[in-house]
Design a protein around this motif. Sequence first.
Motif, PDB file in Angstrom:
ATOM      1  N   ASN A  26      -1.681  -9.209  -3.462  1.00  0.00           N
ATOM      2  CA  ASN A  26      -1.950  -8.024  -2.658  1.00  0.00           C
ATOM      3  C   ASN A  26      -2.946  -7.147  -3.414  1.00  0.00           C
ATOM      4  OD1 ASN A  26      -1.979  -5.799  -1.020  1.00  0.00           O
ATOM      5  ND2 ASN A  26       0.106  -5.129  -1.494  1.00  0.00           N
ATOM      6  N   PRO A  27      -4.232  -7.234  -3.096  1.00  0.00           N
ATOM      7  CA  PRO A  27      -5.259  -6.470  -3.827  1.00  0.00           C
ATOM      8  C   PRO A  27      -5.138  -4.957  -3.652  1.00  0.00           C
ATOM      9  CG  PRO A  27      -6.204  -7.503  -1.884  1.00  0.00           C
ATOM     10  CD  PRO A  27      -4.817  -8.053  -2.027  1.00  0.00           C
ATOM     11  N   LYS A  28      -4.384  -4.527  -2.653  1.00  0.00           N
ATOM     12  CA  LYS A  28      -4.230  -3.089  -2.413  1.00  0.00           C
ATOM     13  C   LYS A  28      -3.155  -2.460  -3.298  1.00  0.00           C
ATOM     14  CE  LYS A  28      -5.726  -3.420   2.414  1.00  0.00           C
ATOM     15  NZ  LYS A  28      -5.360  -3.170   3.837  1.00  0.00           N
ATOM     16  N   SER A  29      -2.411  -3.302  -3.989  1.00  0.00           N
ATOM     17  CA  SER A  29      -1.345  -2.810  -4.863  1.00  0.00           C
ATOM     18  C   SER A  29      -1.781  -2.868  -6.320  1.00  0.00           C
ATOM     19  CB  SER A  29      -0.081  -3.651  -4.658  1.00  0.00           C
ATOM     20  OG  SER A  29       0.870  -3.398  -5.670  1.00  0.00           O
ATOM     21  N   LYS A  30      -1.426  -1.867  -7.093  1.00  0.00           N
ATOM     22  CA  LYS A  30      -1.781  -1.857  -8.515  1.00  0.00           C
ATOM     23  C   LYS A  30      -1.142  -3.024  -9.257  1.00  0.00           C
ATOM     24  CE  LYS A  30      -2.555   3.132  -9.046  1.00  0.00           C
ATOM     25  NZ  LYS A  30      -2.111   4.368  -9.752  1.00  0.00           N
ATOM     26  N   SER A  31       0.068  -3.379  -8.839  1.00  0.00           N
ATOM     27  CA  SER A  31       0.778  -4.478  -9.499  1.00  0.00           C
ATOM     28  C   SER A  31       0.276  -5.838  -9.031  1.00  0.00           C
ATOM     29  CB  SER A  31       2.282  -4.382  -9.221  1.00  0.00           C
ATOM     30  OG  SER A  31       2.549  -4.605  -7.841  1.00  0.00           O
ATOM     31  N   GLY A  32      -0.400  -5.839  -7.875  1.00  0.00           N
ATOM     32  CA  GLY A  32      -0.864  -7.095  -7.307  1.00  0.00           C
ATOM     33  C   GLY A  32       0.172  -7.775  -6.433  1.00  0.00           C
ATOM     34  N   LYS A  33       1.332  -7.129  -6.274  1.00  0.00           N
ATOM     35  CA  LYS A  33       2.425  -7.715  -5.494  1.00  0.00           C
ATOM     36  C   LYS A  33       2.650  -6.932  -4.204  1.00  0.00           C
ATOM     37  CE  LYS A  33       6.217  -8.675  -7.788  1.00  0.00           C
ATOM     38  NZ  LYS A  33       7.354  -8.539  -8.728  1.00  0.00           N
ATOM     39  N   PHE A  34       3.176  -7.626  -3.196  1.00  0.00           N
ATOM     40  CA  PHE A  34       3.661  -6.951  -1.998  1.00  0.00           C
ATOM     41  C   PHE A  34       5.033  -6.363  -2.331  1.00  0.00           C
ATOM     42  CE2 PHE A  34       0.628  -9.935  -0.171  1.00  0.00           C
ATOM     43  CZ  PHE A  34       0.017  -9.166   0.807  1.00  0.00           C
ATOM     44  N   SER A  35       5.428  -5.328  -1.620  1.00  0.00           N
ATOM     45  CA  SER A  35       6.728  -4.708  -1.865  1.00  0.00           C
ATOM     46  C   SER A  35       7.813  -5.402  -1.046  1.00  0.00           C
ATOM     47  CB  SER A  35       6.692  -3.225  -1.497  1.00  0.00           C
ATOM     48  OG  SER A  35       6.553  -3.057  -0.091  1.00  0.00           O
ATOM     49  N   ARG A  36       9.041  -5.267  -1.516  1.00  0.00           N
ATOM     50  CA  ARG A  36      10.181  -5.812  -0.778  1.00  0.00           C
ATOM     51  C   ARG A  36      10.252  -5.171   0.608  1.00  0.00           C
ATOM     52  NH1 ARG A  36      14.344  -8.040  -4.231  1.00  0.00           N
ATOM     53  NH2 ARG A  36      15.853  -7.477  -2.630  1.00  0.00           N
ATOM     54  N   GLN A  37       9.975  -3.868   0.652  1.00  0.00           N
ATOM     55  CA  GLN A  37      10.045  -3.143   1.920  1.00  0.00           C
ATOM     56  C   GLN A  37       9.057  -3.719   2.934  1.00  0.00           C
ATOM     57  OE1 GLN A  37       8.882   0.986   1.780  1.00  0.00           O
ATOM     58  NE2 GLN A  37      10.057   1.511   3.601  1.00  0.00           N
ATOM     59  N   PHE A  38       7.878  -4.103   2.445  1.00  0.00           N
ATOM     60  CA  PHE A  38       6.873  -4.683   3.339  1.00  0.00           C
ATOM     61  C   PHE A  38       7.397  -5.960   3.991  1.00  0.00           C
ATOM     62  CE2 PHE A  38       3.571  -7.928   3.869  1.00  0.00           C
ATOM     63  CZ  PHE A  38       2.762  -7.313   4.811  1.00  0.00           C
ATOM     64  N   ILE A  39       8.041  -6.822   3.203  1.00  0.00           N
ATOM     65  CA  ILE A  39       8.562  -8.080   3.730  1.00  0.00           C
ATOM     66  C   ILE A  39       9.662  -7.819   4.751  1.00  0.00           C
ATOM     67  CG2 ILE A  39       9.543 -10.322   3.156  1.00  0.00           C
ATOM     68  CD1 ILE A  39       6.762  -9.856   1.993  1.00  0.00           C
ATOM     69  N   TYR A  40      10.525  -6.851   4.466  1.00  0.00           N
ATOM     70  CA  TYR A  40      11.604  -6.517   5.393  1.00  0.00           C
ATOM     71  C   TYR A  40      11.042  -5.978   6.709  1.00  0.00           C
ATOM     72  CZ  TYR A  40      15.468  -7.230   2.148  1.00  0.00           C
ATOM     73  OH  TYR A  40      16.392  -7.803   1.319  1.00  0.00           O
ATOM     74  N   LEU A  41      10.053  -5.103   6.609  1.00  0.00           N
ATOM     75  CA  LEU A  41       9.452  -4.542   7.822  1.00  0.00           C
ATOM     76  C   LEU A  41       8.735  -5.625   8.623  1.00  0.00           C
ATOM     77  CD1 LEU A  41       7.991  -1.158   6.494  1.00  0.00           C
ATOM     78  CD2 LEU A  41       9.932  -1.473   8.034  1.00  0.00           C
ATOM     79  N   LEU A  42       8.120  -6.565   7.921  1.00  0.00           N
ATOM     80  CA  LEU A  42       7.402  -7.652   8.582  1.00  0.00           C
ATOM     81  C   LEU A  42       8.347  -8.491   9.443  1.00  0.00           C
ATOM     82  CD1 LEU A  42       4.992  -9.521   9.070  1.00  0.00           C
ATOM     83  CD2 LEU A  42       5.486 -10.619   6.865  1.00  0.00           C
TER      84      LEU A  42
END
Length: 298
Positions: free
Chosen positions: A221-237
Motif C-alpha cells: 500500500n504505497p499510501k501508507s507509511k508502513s507500506g501495509k493496508f490496515s486491518r480496518q480497511f480489510i474489514y470494511l472491504l
Amino acid sequence: MDIQVRNNSQIVVKLFPSNLPKRRGKGTYSKLTIDLMNSKLQKNFFPYFDLMRVDYKNEKQVLETGKEYLSNLLEKGETESNTIRNEKSILASWLVFNYSMNPKRVELELSEIKIPEMKTDKTEKAKEYDFLSSSLEGLKNKKHKLIIQFAYYSASRVSELLSIRLKDKSVSRDNKEIHFTVIGKGNKERVLRCSVEMYESILKEFNSESKDNKNKFLFWNPKSKSGKFSRQFIYLLTKQVGNYTPHQLRHSRATDLVENGTPINEVSELLGHASVNTTQKFYLHNKIKSETLQRKVL
C-alpha cells in the motif's frame, strides 16, 4: 498510580496501571486492554461491591462478593459465556494486583464458578461458495478482488495476510502454487498458499516488486507509511462487498473443503491449527446437506 476512592469509609482501591505485567507470558498489557479492564472494574465490579457494602479492607469479603457477582450473571443467563469468562479473568488479575493475593489461591477460589462452553460449531457463520463468488462479480477494483480471493484461497487470518513479504515465498513441488511462510497465531510459523496465476496477478496489480516498496510486502500500500493496508480497511472491504467479515472467509473455505470430502488433516494444515482435534471440534459438526447427497447417488 491510578486510584479510586470508594464511598464506604473513603477506602482507596487501585486501578490497573499502564505498565501492568501480563499474568502469563512476558511483556505488559496494551493501553486498550488496560482501559477495558479498568472500565469493567469501574462500571461493573465496584458498583456491585458498593451496593453490597463490601469492606474493601477485607480481601476475603471482596473475593466472595466477586464470586457472587459472577454467579448472578450466570443465573440471569443474559450475558454471553465469553463475557463472563473475561470478567472472571479481570477479577482474578485485580485481586492479585490490589491485594497481592496468591495467584494459585485466586484461581482455585474462582474455579468454583463454572462457565459453560460456547458452541464450538463455527461453520454456522460460513457463507455459501456461490454467494461469495457472486458477491465478487460486480467488484471492479482488481486489487480489492485479489485481496478477497487470496484470503479465501489461503484461509488466512487478516494479520497474516497483511504481513506477507516477498522474501517469505517458495514454489510448491508441483510448481502450481506459491507458498508463504508467516508467523501466525500463538507466534507459530505456518504456510499460506495461493496459485501461481493469483500470485502473478498480485505482483502486477500491487506493483509489489517496486523499489519504493521498502519492506517488500506482497500486498503493498504505497499510501501508507508502513507500506501495509490496515486491518480496518480489510474489514470494511468485506463488509461492503458482501456484508461478511474476513474471518468468515476463513470459515467458509474450511467448511466448503470439509463438505466436499477433503481429509480433515489437510484442512487442519491449511488453517494452521496446532492440532487436528481443533479442526474436528469446529468443522465436523456439519450436517450433511440434501443437495450434497443428491449430487452423489447411484
